[in-house]
Write a protein that holds these residues in place. Structure first.
Motif, PDB file in Angstrom:
ATOM      1  N   THR A 169      -3.539  -6.404  -0.534  1.00  0.00           N
ATOM      2  CA  THR A 169      -3.489  -6.518  -1.999  1.00  0.00           C
ATOM      3  C   THR A 169      -3.552  -5.150  -2.687  1.00  0.00           C
ATOM      4  OG1 THR A 169      -5.841  -6.964  -1.828  1.00  0.00           O
ATOM      5  CG2 THR A 169      -4.410  -8.863  -2.227  1.00  0.00           C
ATOM      6  N   ASP A 170      -4.006  -4.123  -1.988  1.00  0.00           N
ATOM      7  CA  ASP A 170      -4.039  -2.770  -2.572  1.00  0.00           C
ATOM      8  C   ASP A 170      -2.763  -2.004  -2.242  1.00  0.00           C
ATOM      9  OD1 ASP A 170      -6.554  -3.385  -3.392  1.00  0.00           O
ATOM     10  OD2 ASP A 170      -7.605  -2.153  -1.913  1.00  0.00           O
ATOM     11  N   ASN A 171      -1.786  -2.692  -1.644  1.00  0.00           N
ATOM     12  CA  ASN A 171      -0.552  -2.022  -1.215  1.00  0.00           C
ATOM     13  C   ASN A 171       0.700  -2.696  -1.769  1.00  0.00           C
ATOM     14  OD1 ASN A 171      -1.113   0.336   0.706  1.00  0.00           O
ATOM     15  ND2 ASN A 171      -2.598  -1.226   1.346  1.00  0.00           N
ATOM     16  N   PRO A 172       0.859  -2.655  -3.093  1.00  0.00           N
ATOM     17  CA  PRO A 172       2.072  -3.239  -3.687  1.00  0.00           C
ATOM     18  C   PRO A 172       3.350  -2.652  -3.133  1.00  0.00           C
ATOM     19  CG  PRO A 172       0.495  -2.632  -5.410  1.00  0.00           C
ATOM     20  CD  PRO A 172      -0.069  -2.132  -4.098  1.00  0.00           C
ATOM     21  N   TRP A 173       3.333  -1.407  -2.646  1.00  0.00           N
ATOM     22  CA  TRP A 173       4.561  -0.808  -2.075  1.00  0.00           C
ATOM     23  C   TRP A 173       5.089  -1.678  -0.950  1.00  0.00           C
ATOM     24  CZ3 TRP A 173       5.412   0.329   2.971  1.00  0.00           C
ATOM     25  CH2 TRP A 173       4.301   0.358   3.795  1.00  0.00           C
ATOM     26  N   MET A 174       4.154  -2.406  -0.289  1.00  0.00           N
ATOM     27  CA  MET A 174       4.559  -3.236   0.845  1.00  0.00           C
ATOM     28  C   MET A 174       4.867  -4.661   0.394  1.00  0.00           C
ATOM     29  SD  MET A 174       4.703  -3.956   4.235  1.00  0.00           S
ATOM     30  CE  MET A 174       3.643  -3.474   5.565  1.00  0.00           C
TER      31      MET A 174
END
Ligand code: SAM
Length: 279
Positions: free
Chosen positions: A153-158
């Motif tokens: 959830t802390d990795n919107p890039w993914m």
């Protein structure tokens, strides 16, 4: 995934990782360099790299320990090892070598001064055994530093591009459970520190490192292709025809619009920089 499935999976993805190695490094350096700096490698040291992929980080480590030091990069995938070997040879690097071995169970050698990994230690079915194996490969006093992904959830890039493209590609997207092997297996609060302690490491530190994946408007289609080719949808994206691929790229560009900042999109990410020492 069995160890064999894991190896086969990365073997199939190695060509894309080799092709996109420069772009991947440009993206990953924001996370990987702080971890490499924290390893404080010195000239003359012998360094083990775990899950070395196509070899960009081994080349950087080799420069830091030259002229007398050397780097041994290990990877479960023979195709990744071949890519890393090609890359080091074409860069004229003679103090890095590469071996196809499972870091979890294989013989990694002994008495390394330091061990490093950029996003290569989250794929172990038995992380307790794997970190004990890595601990064994270090000399007493040897250092370990790695960077691993923080929570999904802390990795919107993914997840933003992946979810957008999965619908178009009609791909089966299986998200592993929080401690199952996969990019986010070490993200849970306290997990990587307790695994390292269990393996016998001391002086364990875990720090959050944040950065952004930048998609430039000028090269947007190609940047999104990189993202998809090296991500969890890589196989589905490769297999799709050109029209579907373009629809997937357009869908990703639509989904990332909230992250637009002038002539680029900045997709936030969060990783954990981990250091430890064998007593
Ligand atoms: C996300 S990629 C990172 C590659 C490289 N470190 C980089 O940053 O470009 C993960 C790498 O770990 C390797 N890997 C996965 N499981 C492994 C294992 N059990 N032992 C050694 N390497 C492994 C994969 O083959 C792949 O090259």
């Amino acid at each position: 995934m069995s160890d064999r499935d894991e190896r086969d999976f990365w073997d199939r993805r190695a060509a894309a990782w080799e092709r996109r190695a420069d772009a991947l490094s440009a993206f990953s350096d924001g996370y990987g360099i702080p971890a490499m700096d924290a390893l404080h490698v010195e000239r003359g040291e012998v360094v083990l790299e775990l899950g070395c992929g196509p070899g960009t980080t081994a080349i950087e480590l080799a420069a830091r320990v030259m002229p007398d030091g050397r780097v041994v990069g290990v990877d479960i995938s023979p195709a990744m090892v071949a890519a890393a070997t090609r890359r080091a040879a074409s860069a004229g690097v003679s103090n890095a070598s590469f071996v196809a071995v499972d870091a979890q169970t294989g013989d990694l050698g002994e008495h390394f001064d330091a061990a490093y990994s950029r996003f290569g230690v989250m794929f172990f079915a038995d992380p307790t055994a794997a970190f004990a194996n890595i601990h064994r490969a270090l000399r007493p006093g040897g250092r370990f530093a790695s960077v691993v992904w923080g929570p999904l959830t802390d990795n919107p890039w993914m997840f933003v591009p992946t979810l957008a493209a999965a619908q178009v590609l009609e791909a089966d997207l299986t998200i592993p459970g929080p401690s199952e092997p996969g990019p986010f297996s070490l993200a849970e609060d306290g997990r990587v520190a307790s695994l390292l302690h269990e393996a016998g490491f001391v002086d364990v530190t875990v720090d959050i490192v944040t950065d952004s994946r930048i998609i430039l408007a000028a090269t947007a289609d190609d940047d999104v292709c990189t993202l998809l080719e090296v991500g969890p949808l890589g196989e589905a994206f490769d297999a799709a025809d050109a029209n579907i691929r373009q629809v997937a790229v357009d869908s990703v560009l639509g989904a990332i619009e909230p992250y637009r900042d002038g002539d680029a999109w900045r997709l936030p990410g969060s990783a954990l920089k981990v250091t430890a020492r064998r007593p």
